[in-house]
Design a protein around this motif. Structure first.
Motif, PDB file in Angstrom:
ATOM      1  N   ALA A 150      -2.839   2.195 -22.661  1.00  0.00           N
ATOM      2  CA  ALA A 150      -3.437   3.968 -22.050  1.00  0.00           C
ATOM      3  C   ALA A 150      -3.677   3.808 -23.688  1.00  0.00           C
ATOM      4  N   ASP A 151      -4.797   3.402 -24.045  1.00  0.00           N
ATOM      5  CA  ASP A 151      -5.571   2.983 -25.151  1.00  0.00           C
ATOM      6  C   ASP A 151      -6.722   3.880 -24.875  1.00  0.00           C
ATOM      7  N   PRO A 152      -6.648   5.039 -25.770  1.00  0.00           N
ATOM      8  CA  PRO A 152      -7.925   6.059 -26.231  1.00  0.00           C
ATOM      9  C   PRO A 152      -9.379   5.735 -26.784  1.00  0.00           C
ATOM     10  N   ASN A 177     -10.555   8.121 -19.740  1.00  0.00           N
ATOM     11  CA  ASN A 177     -11.409   7.510 -19.905  1.00  0.00           C
ATOM     12  C   ASN A 177     -10.917   6.982 -18.955  1.00  0.00           C
ATOM     13  N   ALA A 178     -10.537   6.502 -17.874  1.00  0.00           N
ATOM     14  CA  ALA A 178     -10.607   5.311 -16.741  1.00  0.00           C
ATOM     15  C   ALA A 178     -11.830   4.439 -16.298  1.00  0.00           C
ATOM     16  N   LEU A 216      -8.805   2.035 -19.321  1.00  0.00           N
ATOM     17  CA  LEU A 216      -8.558   1.545 -18.259  1.00  0.00           C
ATOM     18  C   LEU A 216      -8.469   1.784 -17.212  1.00  0.00           C
ATOM     19  N   ILE A 217      -7.834   0.159 -16.691  1.00  0.00           N
ATOM     20  CA  ILE A 217      -8.634  -0.576 -15.600  1.00  0.00           C
ATOM     21  C   ILE A 217      -7.870   0.026 -14.565  1.00  0.00           C
ATOM     22  N   GLY A 218      -6.490  -0.257 -14.221  1.00  0.00           N
ATOM     23  CA  GLY A 218      -5.031   0.198 -13.924  1.00  0.00           C
ATOM     24  C   GLY A 218      -3.713   0.316 -14.333  1.00  0.00           C
ATOM     25  N   ASP A 219      -2.766   0.924 -14.327  1.00  0.00           N
ATOM     26  CA  ASP A 219      -1.339   0.264 -15.423  1.00  0.00           C
ATOM     27  C   ASP A 219      -0.299  -0.698 -14.713  1.00  0.00           C
TER      28      ASP A 219
END
Length: 528
Positions: free
Chosen positions: A237-239, A322-323, A243-246
């Motif tokens: 979770a980088d600003p 920003n996902a 994010l593609i998925g966690d």
């Protein structure tokens, strides 16, 4: 073969309810309450985590020679499964049930249509937030290929049903059905679908992965492998990246795709300073498991882990600003293996050769800390094959071979990152500051880590960078952070021995990947 689960019930079947409708039903049924942020908080009773000893795969002819049977993939007879199925059908007769139809897999070429049937409204809210929600058009033509039935109130009789307790998580690949009973922990539903995909995708030549993923402005994809508590969700979770998925992804000839439509983040000690994106994502419709709230204000008290260290937050991926939606991207150029070494001997970052990458992928090392599990009173080394052993129905060699092929084909660079202790073990050293870990990960992602030289440390054979911008040079070689060099040497060799002992179980690795097995042996850490 499509799923063919017929449910004849005299109760109410609630199909595809909206978020607010599910919250209202859950409140009316006294399943939990709403916090000051608008999240729905529920307790999961006796089970605050997965119950691996209660998970089974049905011994059907088509899977017998494929499944890696053992303590992880415990066998259940078709007779016992059928008895549980009939028990479930009877149990549901007078119940109000909640049904979610959706998908596992953001890539339309590889996604799995699923149906999940819940006894609890909040469980249905959970899967609605975690899996991929269909459009109205997709819903019209939706035909589930796998069904999950989750009934916390239904309990097995071990003497009659062949289970180990009253709890059961049973997977039938031929009936395309998962039965869950006796546990309120919602994560069992998510991980059951992950297990299904871990079986199906390799048979198509695709790699399922227990990892998070993000992508930079230039389209550069990165994967983050790691067991729970190593920082997989936090670091992805980088600003500055999307994010593609966690948690769970597939890697095909087209690239990487997210299995899920949401995130399931650990939130013990969550703070806006350390995890701003996760903090902000917990709002209306999010689901909180076992989080203590202030009765006067309704605010979450994330620092209170008196109930469990495994407090969780489930929210749709759209809550991350920003996902990437849908969660599909290209091939990764950087792969990061995360470990939280409580012994303080692994370097904070090291570049891996392909052989070392395969070794550490199969090893899947991290540490259990005192208090995180019943009976754990001191730090323990733990190894989870491919960073996801509890969810791998096939033999480890299958996944290792696929990863090796992808690393070769796409020339991915692999790094081992230790988010655990530095300067000594737990109680002596300190946890690696998150800011320093982020600086090292950033250097790996943007390639600047390659500008400095690398020095091979002698015990594990890992290549440590000589310099990383923003990181004190002495931190990069763990032996330089210990006051007692001899104590470091002893602790490091003790951990190396644990690696070697764990790897003995791969001695009979599939002959079809002998070359990989040889490379793994060459990468084995030295041990006394």
């Amino acid at each position: 073969m499509k799923a063919n689960v017929q449910i004849n019930t005299q109760g109410n079947m609630q199909f595809q309810l909206k978020v607010q409708e599910l919250i209202e039903r859950a409140l009316a049924r006294k399943e939990g309450n709403v916090t000051a942020t608008g999240a729905f908080r529920a307790f999961t009773g006796a089970y605050t985590g997965r119950s691996p000893k209660d998970k089974f795969i049905v011994t059907e002819p088509s899977v017998m020679d494929k499944v890696d049977w053992g303590q992880v993939n415990q066998p259940m007879s078709t007779e016992h499964f059928d008895q549980l199925y009939e028990l479930a059908m009877t149990y549901m007769q007078d119940k109000e049930l909640f049904v979610f139809d959706g998908f596992a897999g953001a890539d339309e070429l590889h996604r799995l249509p699923i149906r999940i049937i819940n006894e609890y409204a909040w469980h249905n809210l959970f899967v609605k937030q975690l899996f991929i929600r269909p459009t109205d058009e997709e819903l019209e033509g939706h035909k589930a290929e796998f069904t999950v039935i989750a009934l916390p109130g239904l309990k097995a009789d071990p003497a009659l049903h062949g289970t180990n307790s009253e709890t059961f998580i049973c997977l039938s690949f031929e009936k395309k059905l998962v039965l869950i009973g006796g546990t309120e922990y919602a994560g069992e539903m998510k991980k059951s679908i992950f297990s299904v995909l871990n079986y199906l995708l390799p048979l198509e030549g695709n790699l399922p992965m227990h990892c998070s993923a993000n992508v930079g402005e230039a389209g550069d994809v990165a994967l983050f492998f790691g067991l729970s508590g190593t920082g997989k969700t936090t670091l992805s979770a980088d600003p500055n990246r999307r994010l593609i998925g966690d948690d769970e992804h597939g890697w095909t000839d087209q690239g990487v795709y997210n299995f899920e439509g949401g995130c399931y983040a650990k939130c013990a000690h969550l703070s806006p300073e350390k995890e701003p994106q996760i903090w902000q994502a917990i709002g209306h419709g999010a689901v909180l498991e076992n989080v203590i709230i202030d009765p006067a204000t309704g605010k979450e008290i994330y620092s209170d882990t008196s109930l469990t260290e495994n407090t969780r937050a489930a929210y749709p991926i759209e809550a991350i600003p920003n996902a990437v939606i849908p969660g599909v991207a290209g091939h990764p150029k950087v792969i990061i293996f995360l470990t939280a070494d409580a012994f303080g001997v692994l370097p904070p970052i090291a570049k891996l050769t392909k052989e070392q990458a395969m070794y550490h992928f199969l090893s899947g090392y991290t540490s259990k800390l005192a208090g995180t599990e019943r009976g754990v009173t001191a730090p323990e080394a733990t190894f989870s094959t491919c960073f996801g052993a509890p969810f791998l129905p096939l033999r480890p060699a299958v996944y290792a071979k696929l990863l090796g092929q992808q690393i070769d084909k796409h020339e991915a660079k692999v790094y081992l990152v230790n988010t655990g202790w530095t300067g000594g073990p737990v109680g002596v050293g300190k946890r690696m500051p998150l800011a320093l870990t982020r600086a090292m990960v950033t250097a790996a992602l943007n390639g600047t880590i390659e500008e400095a030289g690398f020095t091979q440390e002698p015990i594990f054979g890992l290549y440590c960078p000589d310099a990383v911008e923003g990181v004190p040079s002495e931190v990069l070689q763990p032996k330089h952070t210990w006051q007692d060099a001899a104590a470091y040497e002893e602790a490091a060799r003790a951990l190396a021995k644990r690696f070697a002992q764990n790897f003995q179980k791969f001695a009979d690795i599939d002959p079809s990947i002998t070359s990989v097995a040889d490379a793994l042996s060459a990468a084995q850490p030295a041990a006394k």
